[in-house]
Enzyme design. Structure first.
Site, PDB file in Angstrom:
ATOM      1  N   TYR A  85     -44.393  26.865  31.238  1.00 32.32           N
ATOM      2  CA  TYR A  85     -44.124  27.969  32.146  1.00 32.32           C
ATOM      3  C   TYR A  85     -45.395  28.805  32.267  1.00 32.32           C
ATOM      4  O   TYR A  85     -45.850  29.399  31.309  1.00 32.32           O
ATOM      5  CB  TYR A  85     -43.007  28.874  31.610  1.00 32.32           C
ATOM      6  CG  TYR A  85     -41.630  28.265  31.548  1.00 32.32           C
ATOM      7  CD1 TYR A  85     -41.313  27.104  32.231  1.00 32.32           C
ATOM      8  CD2 TYR A  85     -40.632  28.870  30.796  1.00 32.32           C
ATOM      9  CE1 TYR A  85     -40.043  26.558  32.164  1.00 32.32           C
ATOM     10  CE2 TYR A  85     -39.349  28.346  30.726  1.00 32.32           C
ATOM     11  CZ  TYR A  85     -39.067  27.185  31.405  1.00 32.32           C
ATOM     12  OH  TYR A  85     -37.808  26.651  31.331  1.00 32.32           O
ATOM     13  N   PHE A 100     -29.050  26.263  35.462  1.00 34.90           N
ATOM     14  CA  PHE A 100     -28.453  26.424  36.793  1.00 34.90           C
ATOM     15  C   PHE A 100     -27.016  26.931  36.674  1.00 34.90           C
ATOM     16  O   PHE A 100     -26.092  26.341  37.239  1.00 34.90           O
ATOM     17  CB  PHE A 100     -28.492  25.118  37.586  1.00 34.90           C
ATOM     18  CG  PHE A 100     -29.874  24.646  37.933  1.00 34.90           C
ATOM     19  CD1 PHE A 100     -30.855  25.537  38.327  1.00 34.90           C
ATOM     20  CD2 PHE A 100     -30.204  23.303  37.876  1.00 34.90           C
ATOM     21  CE1 PHE A 100     -32.134  25.112  38.646  1.00 34.90           C
ATOM     22  CE2 PHE A 100     -31.482  22.867  38.195  1.00 34.90           C
ATOM     23  CZ  PHE A 100     -32.454  23.769  38.582  1.00 34.90           C
ATOM     24  N   PRO A 101     -26.788  28.023  35.944  1.00 36.77           N
ATOM     25  CA  PRO A 101     -25.417  28.507  35.732  1.00 36.77           C
ATOM     26  C   PRO A 101     -24.759  29.077  36.977  1.00 36.77           C
ATOM     27  O   PRO A 101     -23.550  29.287  36.979  1.00 36.77           O
ATOM     28  CB  PRO A 101     -25.598  29.603  34.675  1.00 36.77           C
ATOM     29  CG  PRO A 101     -26.976  30.121  34.925  1.00 36.77           C
ATOM     30  CD  PRO A 101     -27.781  28.903  35.291  1.00 36.77           C
ATOM     31  N   LEU A 102     -25.554  29.287  38.029  1.00 38.24           N
ATOM     32  CA  LEU A 102     -24.997  29.783  39.291  1.00 38.24           C
ATOM     33  C   LEU A 102     -25.207  28.763  40.408  1.00 38.24           C
ATOM     34  O   LEU A 102     -25.201  29.106  41.588  1.00 38.24           O
ATOM     35  CB  LEU A 102     -25.646  31.123  39.664  1.00 38.24           C
ATOM     36  CG  LEU A 102     -25.355  32.271  38.690  1.00 38.24           C
ATOM     37  CD1 LEU A 102     -26.140  33.512  39.076  1.00 38.24           C
ATOM     38  CD2 LEU A 102     -23.861  32.573  38.631  1.00 38.24           C
ATOM     39  N   GLY A 103     -25.334  27.507  40.030  1.00 38.02           N
ATOM     40  CA  GLY A 103     -25.601  26.471  41.023  1.00 38.02           C
ATOM     41  C   GLY A 103     -27.093  26.308  41.210  1.00 38.02           C
ATOM     42  O   GLY A 103     -27.906  27.010  40.614  1.00 38.02           O
ATOM     43  N   PRO A 126     -31.814  21.122  47.587  1.00 31.09           N
ATOM     44  CA  PRO A 126     -31.065  20.784  48.801  1.00 31.09           C
ATOM     45  C   PRO A 126     -29.807  19.981  48.493  1.00 31.09           C
ATOM     46  O   PRO A 126     -29.822  19.071  47.666  1.00 31.09           O
ATOM     47  CB  PRO A 126     -32.076  19.939  49.603  1.00 31.09           C
ATOM     48  CG  PRO A 126     -33.418  20.384  49.112  1.00 31.09           C
ATOM     49  CD  PRO A 126     -33.233  20.693  47.655  1.00 31.09           C
TER      50      PRO A 126
END
Length: 310
Positions: A63, A218-221, A225
């Site tokens: 990162y 990705f806890p909120l999606g 694409p």
């Protein structure tokens, strides 16, 4: 200096991560990279998280590159009351079409662990996730990066025995790989999982049975694409309005309510957004609301059907 005796938010309670109790709402440090031009601002965000009671920080040496770990080193240092998890399996690729490339070979894993030790200024890494890149979204391992699991675990086990790392986790793996890795003493799993992406329900149930930490990314999606976003679902928006919360808080709270071993690591470079994420740990969803949200059914990539209606 923060008064350690002051009352802090519950942050969803606690769960043992590699034998240490941590707040169930932690902090994913990747977004600090966006503040690379202002290191003081990045340090302020992380310091605010710790002052709020966050004691589980998730990072990686790639990162930044290195910037995020530098910030953590400056703010956290060698404090033993903050659990710092990192991951290996990728490296920066500034000249390539994507900013990252896989680094799955044993010698690359070993180098990544040493880089994390150096940039975090730690004698031992609390937890190292092996990101296998077997499942998406994101890069998939292929060619010379498709490395046997046993070869990779051998490096981690050697360095755990040597005291360089405290615990081993796996990430972006299939359920079969997770089962095969268990004899190595896996402490936690990181896979993509959210209200709109429940592909790994079987793996989640296994971690519950085994008492291991489940740390969904990705806890909120996902913004990839064709992938759905939790905050765009009508049922989530309606629930948020009814509870006086935000859709993202509802999505995070649903995860915390789903299993007791779920640990969240939402990331942000904003203090205000950080406070919003932390407040999800105090959001109560009653049984009827949970049942309603549970009834969201994933039909296909990016498609959500509410309930069982055709």
């Amino acid at each position: 200096m923060t008064d350690s005796t002051s009352v802090r938010p519950s942050l969803g309670g606690t769960f043992d991560l590699a034998g240490r109790p941590v707040a169930r709402v932690g902090y994913g440090a990747m977004q600090l990279e966006r503040l690379a031009a202002d290191p003081d601002a990045a340090a302020s965000v992380l310091r605010h998280a710790l002052d709020a009671g966050v004691n589980h920080v998730d990072t990686a040496d790639f990162y930044g590159p290195g910037f995020v770990n530098d910030v953590i080193r400056g703010v956290v240092g060698k404090r033993d009351d903050v659990f710092v998890a990192t991951k290996i399996g990728a490296e920066r690729n500034p000249e390539g079409p994507l900013p990252l490339r896989l680094a799955q070979r044993p010698e690359q894993l070993r180098a990544s662990i040493q880089n994390n030790l150096l940039t975090l200024w730690r004698d031992r890494l609390d937890l190292v996730y092996l990101r296998r890149a077997e499942v998406g979204p994101g890069l998939r391992a292929e060619g010379d990066q498709d490395v046997p699991l046993d070869d990779q675990l051998a490096v981690l086990l050697e360095l755990r025995d040597a005291g360089d790392i405290g615990a081993i986790g796996v990430s972006a793996v299939t359920t079969e790989t997770f089962r095969r890795a268990l004899p190595a003493g896996i402490a936690a799993v990181q896979n993509a999982y959210s209200l709109v992406d429940r592909e790994f329900d079987e793996m989640l149930n296994l971690t519950v049975d085994l008492g291991l930490a489940w740390v969904p990314y990705f806890p909120l999606g996902s913004a990839f694409p064709g992938h759905a976003k939790v905050v765009e679902q009508p049922a989530v928006v309606a629930t948020a309005e009814r509870l006086g919360a935000t859709p993202s808080q509802v999505g995070l709270a649903w995860l915390l309510h789903s299993t007791p071993n779920t640990l969240l690591i939402p990331g942000t470079g904003s203090v205000e957004h950080l406070d919003e994420n932390n407040a999800a740990g105090d959001l109560v969803l009653d049984a009827a609301t949970i049942a309603e949200l549970d009834d969201l059914e994933v039909v296909g990539a990016g498609e959500i059907r509410w309930g069982s209606e055709e």
